[in-house]
Design a protein around this motif. Structure first.
Motif, mmCIF file in Angstrom:
data_model
loop_
_atom_site.group_PDB
_atom_site.id
_atom_site.type_symbol
_atom_site.label_atom_id
_atom_site.label_comp_id
_atom_site.label_asym_id
_atom_site.label_seq_id
_atom_site.Cartn_x
_atom_site.Cartn_y
_atom_site.Cartn_z
ATOM 1 N N ILE A 47 -18.964 -78.687 -23.369
ATOM 2 C CA ILE A 47 -19.245 -80.097 -23.108
ATOM 3 C C ILE A 47 -18.123 -80.977 -23.646
ATOM 4 O O ILE A 47 -17.796 -82.011 -23.075
ATOM 5 N N MET A 48 -17.522 -80.547 -24.753
ATOM 6 C CA MET A 48 -16.461 -81.342 -25.356
ATOM 7 C C MET A 48 -15.447 -80.439 -26.044
ATOM 8 O O MET A 48 -15.749 -79.300 -26.405
ATOM 9 N N ARG A 49 -14.225 -80.961 -26.213
ATOM 10 C CA ARG A 49 -13.180 -80.289 -26.961
ATOM 11 C C ARG A 49 -12.348 -81.346 -27.673
ATOM 12 O O ARG A 49 -12.012 -82.372 -27.079
ATOM 13 N N VAL A 50 -12.008 -81.108 -28.924
ATOM 14 C CA VAL A 50 -11.024 -81.910 -29.635
ATOM 15 C C VAL A 50 -9.683 -81.206 -29.476
ATOM 16 O O VAL A 50 -9.577 -80.006 -29.756
ATOM 17 N N VAL A 51 -8.679 -81.937 -29.015
ATOM 18 C CA VAL A 51 -7.388 -81.306 -28.717
ATOM 19 C C VAL A 51 -6.249 -82.112 -29.335
ATOM 20 O O VAL A 51 -6.309 -83.343 -29.430
ATOM 21 N N GLY A 52 -5.223 -81.392 -29.781
ATOM 22 C CA GLY A 52 -4.009 -82.025 -30.267
ATOM 23 C C GLY A 52 -3.001 -82.113 -29.137
ATOM 24 O O GLY A 52 -2.745 -81.121 -28.451
ATOM 25 N N LEU A 53 -2.424 -83.281 -28.939
ATOM 26 C CA LEU A 53 -1.516 -83.524 -27.820
ATOM 27 C C LEU A 53 -0.175 -84.042 -28.313
ATOM 28 O O LEU A 53 -0.118 -84.894 -29.208
ATOM 29 N N ILE A 54 0.891 -83.540 -27.709
ATOM 30 C CA ILE A 54 2.231 -84.044 -27.997
ATOM 31 C C ILE A 54 2.556 -85.176 -27.023
ATOM 32 O O ILE A 54 2.352 -85.050 -25.812
ATOM 33 N N ASN A 55 3.031 -86.284 -27.555
ATOM 34 C CA ASN A 55 3.445 -87.425 -26.740
ATOM 35 C C ASN A 55 4.612 -87.002 -25.857
ATOM 36 O O ASN A 55 5.661 -86.605 -26.359
ATOM 37 N N PRO A 56 4.462 -87.060 -24.523
ATOM 38 C CA PRO A 56 5.557 -86.608 -23.650
ATOM 39 C C PRO A 56 6.842 -87.408 -23.831
ATOM 40 O O PRO A 56 7.922 -86.918 -23.509
ATOM 41 N N GLU A 57 6.748 -88.611 -24.387
ATOM 42 C CA GLU A 57 7.947 -89.435 -24.552
ATOM 43 C C GLU A 57 8.928 -88.830 -25.546
ATOM 44 O O GLU A 57 10.128 -89.122 -25.489
ATOM 45 N N VAL A 58 8.434 -87.976 -26.468
ATOM 46 C CA VAL A 58 9.364 -87.376 -27.432
ATOM 47 C C VAL A 58 10.307 -86.400 -26.731
ATOM 48 O O VAL A 58 11.359 -86.063 -27.276
ATOM 49 N N HIS A 59 9.929 -85.949 -25.548
ATOM 50 C CA HIS A 59 10.794 -85.077 -24.757
ATOM 51 C C HIS A 59 11.490 -85.847 -23.635
ATOM 52 O O HIS A 59 12.031 -85.251 -22.702
ATOM 53 N N GLY A 60 11.458 -87.181 -23.712
ATOM 54 C CA GLY A 60 12.109 -88.004 -22.698
ATOM 55 C C GLY A 60 11.354 -88.048 -21.375
ATOM 56 O O GLY A 60 11.945 -88.314 -20.330
ATOM 57 N N LEU A 61 10.041 -87.798 -21.424
ATOM 58 C CA LEU A 61 9.244 -87.762 -20.201
ATOM 59 C C LEU A 61 8.392 -89.013 -20.074
ATOM 60 O O LEU A 61 7.858 -89.535 -21.055
ATOM 61 N N SER A 219 4.667 -90.378 -36.953
ATOM 62 C CA SER A 219 5.734 -90.817 -36.049
ATOM 63 C C SER A 219 5.230 -91.065 -34.630
ATOM 64 O O SER A 219 5.962 -91.587 -33.793
ATOM 65 N N GLY A 220 3.976 -90.665 -34.348
ATOM 66 C CA GLY A 220 3.433 -90.843 -33.004
ATOM 67 C C GLY A 220 3.713 -89.688 -32.076
ATOM 68 O O GLY A 220 3.380 -89.747 -30.891
ATOM 69 N N ALA A 221 4.306 -88.605 -32.598
ATOM 70 C CA ALA A 221 4.589 -87.452 -31.740
ATOM 71 C C ALA A 221 3.323 -86.651 -31.453
ATOM 72 O O ALA A 221 3.166 -86.081 -30.372
ATOM 73 N N LEU A 222 2.408 -86.587 -32.413
ATOM 74 C CA LEU A 222 1.174 -85.809 -32.273
ATOM 75 C C LEU A 222 -0.028 -86.734 -32.394
ATOM 76 O O LEU A 222 -0.107 -87.544 -33.327
ATOM 77 N N SER A 223 -0.956 -86.613 -31.456
ATOM 78 C CA SER A 223 -2.203 -87.368 -31.528
ATOM 79 C C SER A 223 -3.349 -86.442 -31.141
ATOM 80 O O SER A 223 -3.127 -85.309 -30.695
ATOM 81 N N TYR A 224 -4.561 -86.936 -31.291
ATOM 82 C CA TYR A 224 -5.744 -86.129 -30.997
ATOM 83 C C TYR A 224 -6.604 -86.856 -29.977
ATOM 84 O O TYR A 224 -6.736 -88.082 -30.007
#
Length: 331
Positions: A47-61, A219-224
């Motif tokens: 039903i739900m998942r907590v996930v860690g996400l990398i901000n694509p902007e750190v890779h210039g995306l 730094s904003g590279a990793l968020s949840y």
């Protein structure tokens, strides 16, 4: 069926995805053990998942909102192929199953033809494509996500959650290194993985894990994020609204819409319609009420169109299979 305790836990996780089970229990007014058991059941049921996400902007995306109109007999194979690509997120079928709506992570300067050739190998089935840049997401973490499923918290309970939450990122975003791969893969699988477990997976000390997480988060590279299946929470109609708003009112309109309980996402974009809003409602009548009352009350919207999603395939870091959220693979 979910009860009020489950819904309070879901709401609390939106404010602080890595909150301890002790804190979740205090906010939901149950024991730490009950909070842990309820959370694990929600995750196990998909039903739900907590996930860690990398901000694509750190890779210039950049994030490109893409609408692909296809031949009806080819739309499902093409959509399934897109869900398997790690650089594509939020894939869904809309408009009676003849349209794919997705988000592509690609460089700002990527030629449109290059994006299409790489992402759409079966181009013969594609009838029309629009690709627009996501310019700015509205709202703030913990306050702008979809929350019409209930489980409302008191201001004191929210304050307890936000007091323990790490401060907002200050940047500049710090790109991950190759050594971070085990850490990020584990967080993509489960954003609540403990420091102890992360230390085992990386071979680092818990102190080093804590320092590295702090560096990436601050730094904003990793968020949840919280991936939810609205259908399992009684909300069976998902609609994407494409709105046209004058530039002078763009920010105010976007921020107001992002605060609606029904809204899962709102962002400014390029194109003829410059705001995209994703809303979850219980049924057609509930959506009609939302459209004719809450949206209609927002001044500054000059025009709109609606895409009704008929099948959900991929969310931020999850695939949807047999009515359950499952991991989409390594980060």
């Amino acid at each position: 069926m979910l009860d009020e305790t489950d819904r309070k836990i879901l709401r609390a996780l939106h404010y602080y995805p890595r909150a301890s089970f002790r804190l979740l229990g205090e906010v939901a007014e149950v024991s730490e053990q009950t909070a842990a058991r309820r959370y694990q059941a929600l995750r196990r049921e998909g039903i739900m998942r907590v996930v860690g996400l990398i901000n694509p902007e750190v890779h210039g995306l950049a994030r490109w909102i893409t609408r692909i109109r296809c031949r009806p007999d080819r739309v499902t194979p093409l959509a399934d192929a897109l869900t398997r690509r790690p650089d594509i997120a939020y894939v869904g079928l809309a408009s009676g199953g003849s349209e794919i709506i997705c988000m592509i992570h690609a460089p700002f300067d990527a030629p449109r033809e290059d994006i299409l050739l790489r992402q759409l190998p079966k181009a013969a089935s594609v009838l029309d494509v629009s690709i627009d840049l996501l310019i700015h997401p509205f709202g703030t973490a913990g306050t702008s996500e979809w929350s019409a499923y209930g489980g409302h918290l008191t201001p004191d309970q929210v304050a307890r959650l936000t007091a323990d939450r790490p401060p907002a990122p200050t940047g500049p975003a710090q790109p991950p290194t190759a050594a971070d791969a085990p850490l990020l893969d584990a967080l993509a699988e489960d954003g609540r993985t403990t420091h102890t477990r992360l230390a085992e997976l990386t071979g680092w000390s818990k102190a080093r894990v804590a320092r590295r997480l702090d560096a990436l988060e601050s730094s904003g590279a990793l968020s949840y994020d919280i991936d939810l299946l609205p259908e399992r929470l009684g909300h069976h109609l998902n609609a994407t609204l494409w709105l046209r708003v004058a530039p002078s009112r763009l920010h105010r309109v976007g921020e107001e819409l992002s605060g609606h309980d029904e809204v899962a996402f709102a962002g400014a974009m390029s194109g003829d319609h410059n705001i995209m809003v994703v809303a979850n409602c219980r049924d057609a009548e509930d959506f009609y009420r939302y459209l004719t009352t809450r949206v209609a009350a927002v001044p500054g919207i000059d025009a709109y169109s609606v895409s009704i999603r008929v099948r959900r395939l991929k969310q931020a870091a999850s695939l949807i299979a047999h009515g359950r959220l499952i991991p989409s693979g390594p980060a």
